[in-house]
Design a protein around this motif. Structure first.
Motif, PDB file in Angstrom:
ATOM      1  N   LYS A 284      -1.599  -7.960  -5.090  1.00 24.71           N
ATOM      2  CA  LYS A 284      -0.526  -7.731  -6.814  1.00 24.71           C
ATOM      3  C   LYS A 284       0.290  -6.701  -7.335  1.00 24.71           C
ATOM      4  O   LYS A 284      -0.019  -5.807  -6.244  1.00 24.71           O
ATOM      5  CB  LYS A 284      -2.122  -7.372  -7.748  1.00 24.71           C
ATOM      6  CG  LYS A 284      -3.325  -8.975  -7.789  1.00 24.71           C
ATOM      7  CD  LYS A 284      -4.114  -8.333  -8.076  1.00 24.71           C
ATOM      8  CE  LYS A 284      -5.066  -9.554  -8.695  1.00 24.71           C
ATOM      9  NZ  LYS A 284      -6.777  -8.823  -9.464  1.00 24.71           N
TER      10      LYS A 284
ATOM     11  N   SER B 207      -7.189   5.163 -10.995  1.00 17.15           N
ATOM     12  CA  SER B 207      -7.356   3.533 -10.638  1.00 17.15           C
ATOM     13  C   SER B 207      -6.847   3.207 -10.574  1.00 17.15           C
ATOM     14  O   SER B 207      -5.612   3.655 -12.249  1.00 17.15           O
ATOM     15  CB  SER B 207      -8.494   3.406 -11.990  1.00 17.15           C
ATOM     16  OG  SER B 207      -8.133   1.463 -11.846  1.00 17.15           O
TER      17      SER B 207
ATOM     18  N   ARG C 120       0.859  -0.985  -0.385  1.00 15.13           N
ATOM     19  CA  ARG C 120       0.036  -0.192   0.165  1.00 15.13           C
ATOM     20  C   ARG C 120       0.659   1.381  -0.476  1.00 15.13           C
ATOM     21  O   ARG C 120       0.347   2.421   0.393  1.00 15.13           O
ATOM     22  CB  ARG C 120      -1.250  -0.301   1.334  1.00 15.13           C
ATOM     23  CG  ARG C 120      -1.931  -1.070   1.100  1.00 15.13           C
ATOM     24  CD  ARG C 120      -2.973  -1.224   2.441  1.00 15.13           C
ATOM     25  NE  ARG C 120      -4.102   0.069   2.582  1.00 15.13           N
ATOM     26  CZ  ARG C 120      -3.862   0.928   3.762  1.00 15.13           C
ATOM     27  NH1 ARG C 120      -4.087   0.368   4.396  1.00 15.13           N
ATOM     28  NH2 ARG C 120      -4.507   1.917   3.627  1.00 15.13           N
TER      29      ARG C 120
ATOM     30  N   LYS D 100       1.198  -3.230  -9.757  1.00 17.71           N
ATOM     31  CA  LYS D 100       0.570  -2.686 -10.454  1.00 17.71           C
ATOM     32  C   LYS D 100       0.925  -1.665 -11.070  1.00 17.71           C
ATOM     33  O   LYS D 100       1.898  -0.742  -9.827  1.00 17.71           O
ATOM     34  CB  LYS D 100      -1.114  -1.959  -9.769  1.00 17.71           C
ATOM     35  CG  LYS D 100      -2.053  -3.119  -9.948  1.00 17.71           C
ATOM     36  CD  LYS D 100      -2.361  -3.397 -10.882  1.00 17.71           C
ATOM     37  CE  LYS D 100      -3.394  -5.096 -11.355  1.00 17.71           C
ATOM     38  NZ  LYS D 100      -3.677  -5.582 -12.271  1.00 17.71           N
TER      39      LYS D 100
ATOM     40  N   ILE E   3      -5.506  -0.312 -11.574  1.00 23.23           N
ATOM     41  CA  ILE E   3      -6.257  -1.006 -12.902  1.00 23.23           C
ATOM     42  C   ILE E   3      -5.949  -0.612 -14.225  1.00 23.23           C
ATOM     43  O   ILE E   3      -4.910  -0.807 -15.032  1.00 23.23           O
ATOM     44  CB  ILE E   3      -7.089  -2.045 -11.542  1.00 23.23           C
ATOM     45  CG1 ILE E   3      -7.579  -2.411 -10.736  1.00 23.23           C
ATOM     46  CG2 ILE E   3      -7.961  -2.874 -12.964  1.00 23.23           C
ATOM     47  CD1 ILE E   3      -6.765  -3.273 -10.588  1.00 23.23           C
TER      48      ILE E   3
ATOM     49  N   GLY F 167      -7.959  -0.266  -1.525  1.00 21.31           N
ATOM     50  CA  GLY F 167      -8.270  -1.195  -2.349  1.00 21.31           C
ATOM     51  C   GLY F 167      -7.775  -1.053  -3.833  1.00 21.31           C
ATOM     52  O   GLY F 167      -6.036  -0.667  -4.035  1.00 21.31           O
ATOM     53  N   ASP F 168      -7.823  -0.377  -4.732  1.00 24.50           N
ATOM     54  CA  ASP F 168      -7.410  -0.305  -6.513  1.00 24.50           C
ATOM     55  C   ASP F 168      -7.286   0.680  -6.449  1.00 24.50           C
ATOM     56  O   ASP F 168      -7.256   1.145  -7.957  1.00 24.50           O
ATOM     57  CB  ASP F 168      -8.512  -1.594  -7.424  1.00 24.50           C
ATOM     58  CG  ASP F 168      -8.034  -2.995  -7.201  1.00 24.50           C
ATOM     59  OD1 ASP F 168      -7.737  -3.296  -6.785  1.00 24.50           O
ATOM     60  OD2 ASP F 168      -9.219  -3.595  -7.424  1.00 24.50           O
ATOM     61  N   HIS F 169      -6.892   2.004  -5.670  1.00 20.06           N
ATOM     62  CA  HIS F 169      -7.453   3.463  -6.360  1.00 20.06           C
ATOM     63  C   HIS F 169      -5.564   3.833  -5.072  1.00 20.06           C
ATOM     64  O   HIS F 169      -5.515   3.275  -4.296  1.00 20.06           O
ATOM     65  CB  HIS F 169      -8.134   4.430  -6.386  1.00 20.06           C
ATOM     66  CG  HIS F 169      -9.459   3.806  -6.646  1.00 20.06           C
ATOM     67  ND1 HIS F 169     -10.144   2.455  -6.483  1.00 20.06           N
ATOM     68  CD2 HIS F 169      -9.768   3.834  -8.192  1.00 20.06           C
ATOM     69  CE1 HIS F 169     -11.171   1.988  -7.397  1.00 20.06           C
ATOM     70  NE2 HIS F 169     -11.095   3.124  -8.372  1.00 20.06           N
TER      71      HIS F 169
ATOM     72  N   LEU G 243      -0.444  -4.324  -3.497  1.00 21.17           N
ATOM     73  CA  LEU G 243      -2.009  -3.683  -3.450  1.00 21.17           C
ATOM     74  C   LEU G 243      -2.206  -4.964  -2.446  1.00 21.17           C
ATOM     75  O   LEU G 243      -0.826  -5.454  -1.660  1.00 21.17           O
ATOM     76  CB  LEU G 243      -3.115  -4.184  -4.430  1.00 21.17           C
ATOM     77  CG  LEU G 243      -2.919  -3.071  -5.323  1.00 21.17           C
ATOM     78  CD1 LEU G 243      -4.366  -3.792  -7.091  1.00 21.17           C
ATOM     79  CD2 LEU G 243      -2.791  -1.724  -5.103  1.00 21.17           C
TER      80      LEU G 243
ATOM     81  N   THR H  76      -0.936   2.757 -17.584  1.00 21.92           N
ATOM     82  CA  THR H  76      -0.374   1.653 -17.173  1.00 21.92           C
ATOM     83  C   THR H  76       0.186   0.900 -18.107  1.00 21.92           C
ATOM     84  O   THR H  76       0.336   1.200 -18.465  1.00 21.92           O
ATOM     85  CB  THR H  76      -1.828   1.029 -16.877  1.00 21.92           C
ATOM     86  OG1 THR H  76      -2.581   0.619 -18.517  1.00 21.92           O
ATOM     87  CG2 THR H  76      -3.099   1.725 -16.546  1.00 21.92           C
TER      88      THR H  76
ATOM     89  N   SER I  55      -3.977  -6.756  -2.055  1.00 22.91           N
ATOM     90  CA  SER I  55      -4.466  -8.519  -3.084  1.00 22.91           C
ATOM     91  C   SER I  55      -3.441  -8.997  -2.716  1.00 22.91           C
ATOM     92  O   SER I  55      -3.323 -10.718  -3.162  1.00 22.91           O
ATOM     93  CB  SER I  55      -5.329  -7.985  -4.367  1.00 22.91           C
ATOM     94  OG  SER I  55      -4.709  -7.487  -4.902  1.00 22.91           O
TER      95      SER I  55
END
Length: 107
Positions: free
Chosen positions: A40, A75, A19, A42, A77, A62-64, A36, A91, A38
């Motif tokens: 993952k 995002s 994070r 990114k 993602i 989260g994903d942001h 993240l 990305t 999770s």
């Protein structure tokens, strides 16, 4: 002219903080890399489309990621800025092999 992708080592998976963003610079590209909750990884362009804030310094939820300058929500993602704000960031594809993290960048 066809673009070629280059796979660039950016660090060990086990050493990336969860994070929190990490800034990686390749030539004139500055990339923000995030692990993240999770697990993952990114990678996105490290420049908010609003005023150029460093997204690697933002808070991750989260994903942001939230831009530290004006709290724009981006995002990690798909790079899209969340409404009511507008814009997007580039990305980058990421690969994790064993404990090695790679980002794919355009040559």
């Amino acid at each position: 002219m066809e673009k070629t992708m280059r796979k660039v080592f950016i660090g060990k998976y086990s050493e990336l903080p969860e994070r929190l963003g990490k800034t990686v610079i390749f030539g004139d590209q500055e990339i923000a890399v995030f692990k993240l909750t999770s697990g993952k990884i990114k990678a996105i362009e490290n420049r908010c489309p609003h005023r150029g804030g460093s997204l690697a310094e933002g808070m991750v939820s989260g994903d942001h990621v939230f831009c530290p300058l004006h709290d724009w929500k981006v995002s990690v993602i798909d790079g899209l800025v969340q409404a009511p704000d507008e814009g997007c960031v580039q990305t980058f594809d990421v690969e994790v092999t064993d404990d090695q993290v790679y980002v794919f960048i355009n040559d």
